[in-house]
Design a protein around this motif. Structure first.
Motif, short mmCIF file in Angstrom:
data_model
loop_
_atom_site.label_atom_id
_atom_site.label_comp_id
_atom_site.label_asym_id
_atom_site.label_seq_id
_atom_site.Cartn_x
_atom_site.Cartn_y
_atom_site.Cartn_z
N GLY A 39 0.81 -1.21 0.00
CA GLY A 39 0.00 0.00 0.00
C GLY A 39 0.84 1.26 0.00
N TRP B 257 2.11 1.88 -3.52
CA TRP B 257 1.06 2.48 -4.36
C TRP B 257 0.87 3.95 -4.00
CZ3 TRP B 257 -3.52 4.83 -3.00
CH2 TRP B 257 -4.40 5.13 -4.06
N ALA C 194 1.23 7.16 -6.38
CA ALA C 194 0.07 8.03 -6.60
C ALA C 194 0.41 9.49 -6.33
CB ALA C 194 -1.10 7.59 -5.73
N LEU D 13 -4.94 5.49 -11.27
CA LEU D 13 -4.67 5.08 -9.89
C LEU D 13 -5.34 3.74 -9.60
CD1 LEU D 13 -5.10 8.46 -7.97
CD2 LEU D 13 -3.00 7.41 -8.84
N LEU D 14 -6.53 3.56 -10.14
CA LEU D 14 -7.21 2.27 -9.98
C LEU D 14 -6.45 1.16 -10.67
CD1 LEU D 14 -9.64 0.44 -9.28
CD2 LEU D 14 -10.75 1.30 -11.36
N ALA E 37 -3.30 0.21 -8.88
CA ALA E 37 -3.53 -0.69 -7.75
C ALA E 37 -3.71 -2.13 -8.23
CB ALA E 37 -4.75 -0.23 -6.95
N ALA F 92 -1.06 -5.11 -7.19
CA ALA F 92 -1.59 -6.29 -6.50
C ALA F 92 -1.32 -7.56 -7.29
CB ALA F 92 -3.09 -6.12 -6.25
#
Length: 888
Positions: free
Chosen positions: A27, A30, A34, A114-115, A118, A122
């Motif tokens: 996290g 990321w 971001a 950004l989506l 992620a 992942a």
């Protein structure tokens, strides 16, 4: 043995659950990415270039469509999928929530990355853990932020970065499905917790037993492979709805695992794979079914033609197969590549030299952290598991490289989906680098981060670096797109306008002007014209707005046509210079407007809601067969004017001809005014009397509401139109688009020799009307006309053509069935019917039409081509082969 097995098993369970421990670090990776990305966007003031602006407009189109969805309407879904006919629409659709929440600007739309970022991190993390370790997963996720081939596309609104994320997600799900072997639950069924454990000969079996224990029963183990197969199907379906080149990356591993399943007779695995593929097909089939013909026809232009235009090496050359290999250092950063390769080579050498390298054939197993436990065959198991993981990555990488190289159109970003999987391999190399030399590992990553920063800062802040990716932020820069759009809207506030764009530089081109027009409620469209010398005069006569530029014109396909049109507009008395702006490259941007506009709209007076024809102006005498100038002045309520089609019939005794069209040519803005407000519309058009028309004609007018289908007669001023063969020829004019389309439809009975001309002209008209509303106008008009005159063959052909252009399959088939009834001796009519049936995957219905056409003319080459396709669709390979040999 039991104690040893238990100790080893506890280590396996620890690894199974260790992925949770790495989530906070993942996290954080990321979040760092971001923040860095949004900081770059805050600094960057550049305008979207060609592809970026085109994709942004596509997202706005889908956002607009989803404002009033009709979920249970088949026609709405067809139009929804047709909004993007050549590029799969998932990225556009997934961007619409961000547009709704944050606004329609380019920076806001890029929030969707950004989506996808992620999803990418992942997926890479999951693959790294499953194939190697948590440490490798985290390092691979970090590398995905630093690899130049990834951050360059992450900072643009392109479909490439979402494709990277979805391909990696698909590969992760595919890997997890294969590891969730259907045989593991069989082992679990045989194992009883209270029984004495038996010696384990297979790492995968032991791991399966422990996973079974952690799930607490046999049923979850039976379900897990199916769940992963379903997840793979969803991910693959979404990837195929992002870009067709998904198959370049996933085809090889899919075929490989399918072949292994068949070779080892693992039928459950094969069924699961087919199950996943069926889900993927279910998701992407509606869009591909709707647009498959355009996908095929545009494929050549997007690959072969683009490769020739860009000077890409031919497939027969070595350069074509080494293109991406030579670009690899730039795509992954040279420091990281060198250190990672050294780590991999040292580990591989150690495994080979020690003669403890074992290959477990036919099964992909994961390397396991044994926690210091030593037993017989320990090193062989570790090396074997490591090699299985590496081999699986190589299957993906080599297959993707080969298929991407097979594509003649080369570009760095086309191979970007390969990079995350390569990042896992590189991360393993960094982790395997000797601990005593770990400083080099951090040195490589630090230098890569420094090079990334130097390639992203604005120009002038640091000297350029020749061998690194550069995607520099642009400081304050104004190319006046918004000024051009504002000027047009202020001049014609009630109309939708199309602008002919002559320059095509990255900062100002037809796509980004079109995007800025879309931001203003789609009131201004930009289209490139001046690309064909033979069509220059038609371009100049068909549009009311043009944008030209001094100096560098950019990537122009036909410079001679562009320069001719630019000069013609600047020198023509029919155009006036509306405005000029100074550009950052020290050139001038010019906006031209037609001196006497084709359509003018202004507020009117009166109280009648119905449309009135106040004036018609025609020349005293005109020659038949030539476009003649004609002016109509309409008045009425805004709603009636905006929704109005006018059926204009010029008649003399039993002769007549038509000038049907939408009021204001369909360009009135849908929500510009109160629907009851009164307005006046003046149209300066060109009608096209037939060559056989002679004598004096009078006008009859009928109003047809496009939305309600209501009709009523319109009173017509008293006038006479005199057509005479010896009348002087008028100045050249372009008939309205509906008239041109109807004229083209009259050539359909002659077949293929005219069909190519028809579609060439339609492509030109589509540039002038970006939403192809003229096709919808013609379809409604001809449908009404044919209802009034069911035996009119010309109306039937025209209606069939408009339905085909609108890809309205059922109405097109119905119209063509009417055509063959009205023209039963024309084999071309049956050929058209057969083609549309084949387009809709109805080979039996097509075969009946083909047989009827062959009975009329067995020597028509197109019929034999259709017959071959029909045979292929029906599984009649003999028929297909015979027709193929006949045509070749």
């Amino acid at each position: 043995m039991a104690h040893e097995w238990q100790q080893w098993g506890e280590c396996v369970i620890a690894k199974e659950r260790a992925w949770v421990d790495g989530l906070p670090i993942l996290g954080s990776i990321w979040l760092i990415g971001a923040i860095a990305d949004r900081l770059w966007f805050a600094i960057d003031q550049s305008v979207p270039a060609w592809d970026q602006a085109d994709y942004l407009t596509g997202a706005l189109n889908y956002w607009k469509a989803l404002q009033a969805p009709q979920w249970f309407s088949g026609e709405w879904w067809t139009s929804f999928w047709m909004l993007s006919s050549k590029i799969p629409p998932f990225v556009y659709i997934s961007t619409t929530p961000f547009i709704g929440l944050f606004g329609a600007g380019a920076d806001q739309a890029t929030l969707v990355n950004l989506l996808y970022g992620a999803v990418l991190l992942a997926s890479v993390y999951g693959l790294g853990i499953r194939l190697f370790s948590v440490q490798v997963g985290l390092w691979a996720a970090g590398l995905c932020l630093l690899l130049p081939g990834l951050y360059a596309i992450r900072l643009d609104f392109l479909i490439d970065f979402p494709l990277v994320a979805l391909v990696t997600l698909s590969f992760w799900c595919l890997t997890m499905w294969w590891l969730a072997s259907d045989e593991t639950w069989k082992v679990a069924d045989r194992w009883q917790p209270q029984a004495t454990p038996q010696p384990l000969t297979d790492i995968a079996q032991a791991s399966a037993i422990l996973r079974f224990q952690s799930f607490g029963g046999a049923m979850p183990m039976r379900v897990m492979p199916w769940l992963w197969a379903a997840a793979f199907g969803v991910a693959l379906g979404l990837a195929l709805l992002t870009k067709q080149t998904t198959l370049f990356f996933l085809l090889t591993p899919i075929v490989w695992l399918g072949a292994v399943s068949i070779g080892k007779r693992r039928w459950i695995k094969l069924i699961q794979l087919v199950f996943g593929l069926a889900i993927a097909l279910y998701l992407c089939f509606p869009w591909y079914r709707t647009n498959w013909l355009l996908i095929l026809t545009s494929g050549k232009r997007a690959t072969i033609d683009a490769a020739i235009a860009e000077g890409d090496p031919p497939l027969t050359s070595l350069a074509a197969w080494t293109f991406y290999l030579t670009e690899l250092p730039r795509s992954v950063s040279l420091p990281i590549l060198i250190i990672a390769l050294v780590g991999l080579v040292l580990y591989w050498k150690r495994a080979v030299v020690s003669r403890e390298f074992a290959i477990v054939k036919g099964r992909l197993v994961t390397s396991v952290d044994y926690g210091g436990l030593r037993h017989r065959g320990y090193r062989q198991d570790v090396y074997a598991a490591w090699w299985q993981s590496v081999r699986w990555l190589l299957i993906f990488l080599v297959g993707a490289y080969f298929l991407c190289s097979l594509n003649v159109n080369k570009d760095d970003r086309y191979i970007a989906p390969l990079l995350p999987v390569l990042a896992i391999l590189l991360a393993q190399g960094l982790v395997l680098f000797p601990d005593r030399l770990r400083l080099f590992r951090w040195w490589a990553v630090g230098l890569a981060a420094l090079l990334m920063g130097l390639g992203l800062v604005p120009s002038g802040m640091v000297p350029p670096l020749s061998d690194t990716y550069q995607h520099r932020a642009v400081l304050a820069d104004n190319w006046h797109h918004a000024d051009v759009v504002n000027d047009i809207i202020q001049t014609e506030p009630y109309l939708t306008s199309t602008v002919g764009v002559l320059p095509s530089v990255p900062e100002f081109n037809q796509h980004n002007l079109n995007y800025f027009g879309a931001l203003r409620n789609f009131q201004v469209y930009g289209r490139q014209v001046g690309t064909n010398v033979r069509q220059v005069e038609q371009d100049a006569r068909s549009l009311s707005w043009f944008v030209t530029k001094d100096g560098d014109q950019g990537s122009i396909r036909r410079p001679e046509a562009q320069s001719i049109l630019t000069a013609a507009i600047a020198e023509s008395p029919e155009f006036q210079l509306q405005n000029s702006w100074a550009l950052p490259d020290r050139s001038q941007l010019h906006l031209y407007h037609r001196t006497v506009p084709t359509v003018q709209v202004k507020p009117g007076t009166g109280e009648s809601a119905k449309v009135r024809l106040e004036q018609v102006r025609v020349p005293n005498q005109v020659a038949p067969g030539q476009p003649m100038p004609i002016t109509y002045r309409w008045s009425g309520s805004w709603q009636e004017l905006r929704s109005g089609l006018v059926l204009l019939t010029w008649h003399r005794d039993n002769e007549r001809w038509f000038h049907d069209h939408a009021i204001a040519l369909g360009n009135l803005q849908p929500s510009a005014n109160d629907d009851t407000a009164q307005f006046q519309v003046v149209e300066r058009l060109a009608a096209l009397p037939p060559k056989t028309a002679q004598g004096t004609y009078t006008l009859k007018a009928t109003y047809l509401n496009r939305e309600t289908q209501e009709t009523y007669e319109i009173a017509v001023p008293d006038l006479r139109l005199n057509l005479a063969a010896n009348a002087p020829a008028p100045a050249p004019q372009e008939p309205d688009f509906v008239t041109q389309l109807r004229s083209l439809a009259t050539k359909m009975p002659t077949g293929m020799k005219e069909l190519s001309v028809i579609f060439e002209e339609i492509n030109r008209l589509n540039q002038y009307d970006p939403v192809q509303d003229y096709v919808a106008q013609a379809r409604q008009i001809l449908d009404y006309r044919l209802q009034q005159e069911p035996q009119n063959r010309e109306f039937a052909y025209g209606l069939a053509l408009t339905n085909v252009l609108g890809r309205r399959v059922e109405p097109a088939i119905a119209a063509l069935e009417t055509v063959v009834k009205l023209d039963p001796t024309n084999p071309n009519a049956y050929a058209y019917l057969a083609f549309v049936n084949l387009y809709d995957f109805r080979p039996k219905a097509a075969q009946a039409a083909i047989n009827a056409a062959l009975a009329l003319n067995p020597n028509l080459p197109e019929l034999h081509t259709l017959n071959a396709v029909s045979g292929l669709m029906q599984g009649n390979l003999v028929q297909a082969w015979q027709e193929f040999r006949r045509n070749n």
